[in-house]
Design an enzyme around this catalytic site. Structure first.
Site, mmCIF file in Angstrom:
data_model
loop_
_atom_site.group_PDB
_atom_site.id
_atom_site.type_symbol
_atom_site.label_atom_id
_atom_site.label_comp_id
_atom_site.label_asym_id
_atom_site.label_seq_id
_atom_site.Cartn_x
_atom_site.Cartn_y
_atom_site.Cartn_z
ATOM 1 C CG ASP A 2 2.136 -1.928 2.886
ATOM 2 O OD1 ASP A 2 1.024 -1.482 1.636
ATOM 3 O OD2 ASP A 2 2.746 -1.733 3.293
ATOM 4 C CG HIS A 19 -6.290 -2.150 -4.011
ATOM 5 N ND1 HIS A 19 -5.212 -2.012 -2.841
ATOM 6 C CD2 HIS A 19 -6.337 -0.345 -4.415
ATOM 7 C CE1 HIS A 19 -4.669 -1.028 -3.321
ATOM 8 N NE2 HIS A 19 -5.151 0.010 -4.580
ATOM 9 C CG LEU A 113 -12.823 -15.950 11.704
ATOM 10 C CD1 LEU A 113 -11.609 -16.000 13.157
ATOM 11 C CD2 LEU A 113 -12.881 -16.467 10.291
HETATM 12 C C1 IPE Z 1 -3.259 -2.093 0.400
HETATM 13 O O1 IPE Z 1 -1.115 -2.756 -0.335
HETATM 14 C C2 IPE Z 1 -2.869 -1.306 1.363
HETATM 15 C C3 IPE Z 1 -4.404 -0.081 0.796
HETATM 16 C C4 IPE Z 1 -4.383 0.669 1.481
HETATM 17 C C5 IPE Z 1 -5.899 -1.174 0.431
HETATM 18 P P1 IPE Z 1 -1.118 -0.439 -1.038
HETATM 19 O O2 IPE Z 1 -2.104 -0.350 -1.689
HETATM 20 O O3 IPE Z 1 -0.517 0.066 0.029
HETATM 21 O O4 IPE Z 1 0.420 -1.744 -1.828
HETATM 22 P P2 IPE Z 1 1.854 -0.828 -1.761
HETATM 23 O O5 IPE Z 1 2.325 -0.600 -0.612
HETATM 24 O O6 IPE Z 1 1.213 0.092 -3.135
HETATM 25 O O7 IPE Z 1 2.366 -2.167 -2.773
HETATM 26 MG MG MG Z 2 1.283 0.525 1.257
#
Ligand code: IPE
Ligand code: MG
Length: 222
Positions: A2, A19, A113
């Site tokens: 996140d 991302h 892994l």
């Molecule tokens: C990545 O972070 C999670 C995914 C769904 C790829 P976020 O997109 O939730 O980032 P924030 O919470 O808006 O900062």
């Molecule tokens: Mg998020």
């Protein structure tokens, strides 16, 4: 994982740039696992709820996944990484699904892994699917109530054969489980860091392991 969106926002970039940067943190964690002997790494890459995001972001994430798989396939083969995926994988766009099964099959005999990607994943849906499969067997006369044990339930989850996690790392300071591995996390230690996922590097992984080492795990005992 996140914090990609917030990372991008802080830098005045589009969310997809977050991302993109976030996908680089995966490598940091994979290397950290290899250096410390961690054998299972599960990444919550895309939740069932994430389909609600704007199509531009969803499509971008799917393309990123496909590219990630393309770019990392050879390296995973070489380094002994076995890729697995959990979730309702049929929801993924066909090219993604195809690439995913290709890499999963290609790496199936690796064991150094295990990297498990949670995609279109929801912990509740996983339990629901397990209950359905148990009820189906029971209705067919193959299963009695006393046959339903914790081990049986575990074996019907997407994570069949994968040990329950010892440690959950939650980035960007969020203090919730967000529908992740609801059954499997029963006794998992939780490490929360304020770091946004794109900023999460090897040193942060080591810090999480140090934190884990300081815990006394009693599993309900004394
Ligand atoms: C990545 O972070 C999670 C995914 C769904 C790829 P976020 O997109 O939730 O980032 P924030 O919470 O808006 O900062
Ligand atoms: Mg998020």
């Amino acid at each position: 994982m996140d914090g990609n969106g917030r990372w991008a926002q802080q830098k005045g970039l589009p969310r997809l740039a977050g991302h993109e940067q976030g996908s680089k943190s995966i490598r940091q964690c994979v290397e950290a696992c290899m250096e410390t002997g961690v054998e299972f790494l599960t990444l919550y890459a895309f939740s069932s709820e994430n389909w609600k995001r704007p199509p531009l972001e969803v499509n971008g994430l799917m393309l990123l996944l496909e590219r990630f798989l393309n770019e990392k396939k050879e390296e995973m083969l070489r380094e002994g990484v076995r890729l697995r995926a959990i979730g309702r994988l049929d929801d993924l766009p066909p090219p993604c699904r195809k690439k995913l099964s290709e890499v999963v099959e290609a790496t199936a005999s690796n064991s150094r892994l295990h990297v498990i990607l949670a995609l279109s994943y929801s912990g509740r849906t996983e339990i629901l699917d397990a209950v359905k499969s148990i009820v189906r067997d029971a209705a067919g006369g193959g299963l009695a109530p006393d046959d339903v044990t914790p081990e049986l339930i575990s074996s019907r989850l997407y994570t069949e054969g994968i040990p329950d996690p010892d440690l959950l790392i939650r980035t960007s300071g969020e203090m919730r489980i967000s529908n992740f591995l609801l059954w499997q996390l029963s006794y998992t230690e939780i490490h929360v860091t304020k770091k946004l996922w794109p900023d999460f590097a090897k040193a942060d992984f080591f810090e999480a392991l140090e934190d884990y080492k300081s815990r006394s795990r009693r599993f309900g005992g004394v």
